[in-house]
Design a protein around this motif. Structure first.
Motif, PDB file in Angstrom:
ATOM      1  N   SER A  72       0.972  -1.239   0.102  1.00 18.63           N
ATOM      2  CA  SER A  72       0.066  -0.040   0.022  1.00 18.63           C
ATOM      3  C   SER A  72       0.919   1.328   0.015  1.00 18.63           C
ATOM      4  O   SER A  72       1.792   1.295   0.805  1.00 18.63           O
ATOM      5  N   TYR A  87      -1.981   3.842  -3.919  1.00 18.33           N
ATOM      6  CA  TYR A  87      -2.191   2.603  -4.455  1.00 18.33           C
ATOM      7  C   TYR A  87      -2.298   1.620  -3.499  1.00 18.33           C
ATOM      8  O   TYR A  87      -1.724   1.437  -2.156  1.00 18.33           O
ATOM      9  N   LYS A  88      -3.304   0.623  -3.743  1.00 23.16           N
ATOM     10  CA  LYS A  88      -3.631  -0.256  -2.775  1.00 23.16           C
ATOM     11  C   LYS A  88      -4.407  -1.515  -3.346  1.00 23.16           C
ATOM     12  O   LYS A  88      -5.182  -1.148  -4.626  1.00 23.16           O
ATOM     13  N   GLN A  93      -6.122   3.918  -6.424  1.00 20.29           N
ATOM     14  CA  GLN A  93      -7.200   4.174  -5.841  1.00 20.29           C
ATOM     15  C   GLN A  93      -7.368   5.872  -5.666  1.00 20.29           C
ATOM     16  O   GLN A  93      -6.771   6.480  -4.745  1.00 20.29           O
ATOM     17  N   GLN A  95      -9.963   7.971  -5.911  1.00 23.87           N
ATOM     18  CA  GLN A  95     -11.149   8.670  -5.437  1.00 23.87           C
ATOM     19  C   GLN A  95     -11.076   9.945  -4.851  1.00 23.87           C
ATOM     20  O   GLN A  95     -11.797  10.838  -4.649  1.00 23.87           O
TER      21      GLN A  95
END
Length: 278
Positions: A72, A87-88, A93, A95
């Protein structure tokens, strides 16, 4: 004289303190082993306006080199809401990404498993300047490091001969730099400098070496508080060959003139050594 009860009580307190210290020590070792390291090889970086820049971030477990499958990574910027990049679960990610960085940032996805969490920032702008923080969570690794990004504009000059003079032109610089010329022996030479402003807020540098030009190597220094360009122009009867070294100084707002002079002297000395007959 202390009673037996006082002795027993004191012994118990002593044992509790010793045991507590041992527990803290063991936990500290376990924590250290489990956390690994997160660091940047370039904690101060200079980005060139309108170009791309890489903000370096690396992570490594204390057990040595290994591949990471569950990582992560979160990049944040001080004083900016939202994330720069997240980043995950093996995917971006975005949003909660700040709109300033939309479609302008990415990780090197093929290198993440090898411990590379560096961020590529495209089309650098003045508002990108600031402190960025890279946080990593992976098996046996957890931590945060920072990168201080400063923004400038710089370009290597081109050289031409005109009516016995030597002309240097560099298309973009910011902040406005200082320009000076040195002979092959390190002597400061006379020059006239012009700075032409552009709509992008940068300046074009035009500098003319006023001293009579001979067949030798001249050094043109273009420098501001963040970037120093050391350019060598070797003049022959029919042409000018050139090469430029860039030195970056993101941590300081002052140009260390002595350091630059010493660097130039070393370069000139090396050239003279190479050119001297055996």
């Amino acid at each position: 004289m202390a009673s037996i009860g006082q002795i027993i009580f004191g012994s118990m307190i002593f044992l509790i303190v010793v045991i507590s210290g041992l527990i803290v020590f063991i936990l500290a070792i376990a924590f250290s082993v489990s956390q690994g390291t997160v660091e940047s090889r370039s904690p101060s970086a200079v980005g060139n306006l309108a170009d791309d820049v890489v903000l370096d971030c690396r992570f490594l477990s204390n057990s040595g080199n290994e591949q990471f499958s569950d990582v992560s990574i979160t990049w944040l910027k001080d004083s900016v809401s939202g994330v720069v990049y997240e980043y995950k679960n093996k995917a971006a990610q975005l949003q909660g990404q700040n709109t300033q960085f939309k479609n302008r940032v990415q990780l090197f996805s093929d290198a993440i498993s090898m411990g590379n969490a560096s961020l590529l920032l495209r089309n650098v702008k003045l508002e990108d300047e600031g402190v960025y923080r890279c946080s990593v969570n992976a098996p046996k690794v957890s931590g945060t490091t920072s990168v201080n990004l400063r923004v400038a504009a710089f370009s290597a000059p081109t050289f031409t001969q005109q009516n016995g003079s030597l002309l240097a032109q560099a298309l973009k610089w910011f902040p406005q730099p200082e320009v000076s010329w040195l002979s092959q022996t390190g002597q400061l030479l006379n020059s006239s400098n012009q700075f032409i402003s552009s709509t992008a807020g940068t300046v074009q540098v035009v500098s003319v070496l006023e001293d009579p030009v001979k067949d030798e190597t001249y050094t043109c220094l273009i420098q501001n508080s963040l970037v120093k360009a050391i350019s060598e122009a070797t003049v022959t009867a029919n042409s000018v060959t050139e090469r430029t070294y860039f030195i970056f100084s993101a941590a300081s707002t002052e140009v260390p003139s002595l350091q630059i002079l010493l660097t130039v002297i070393l370069i000139l000395s090396a050239n003279q050594y190479v050119l001297s007959p055996v």
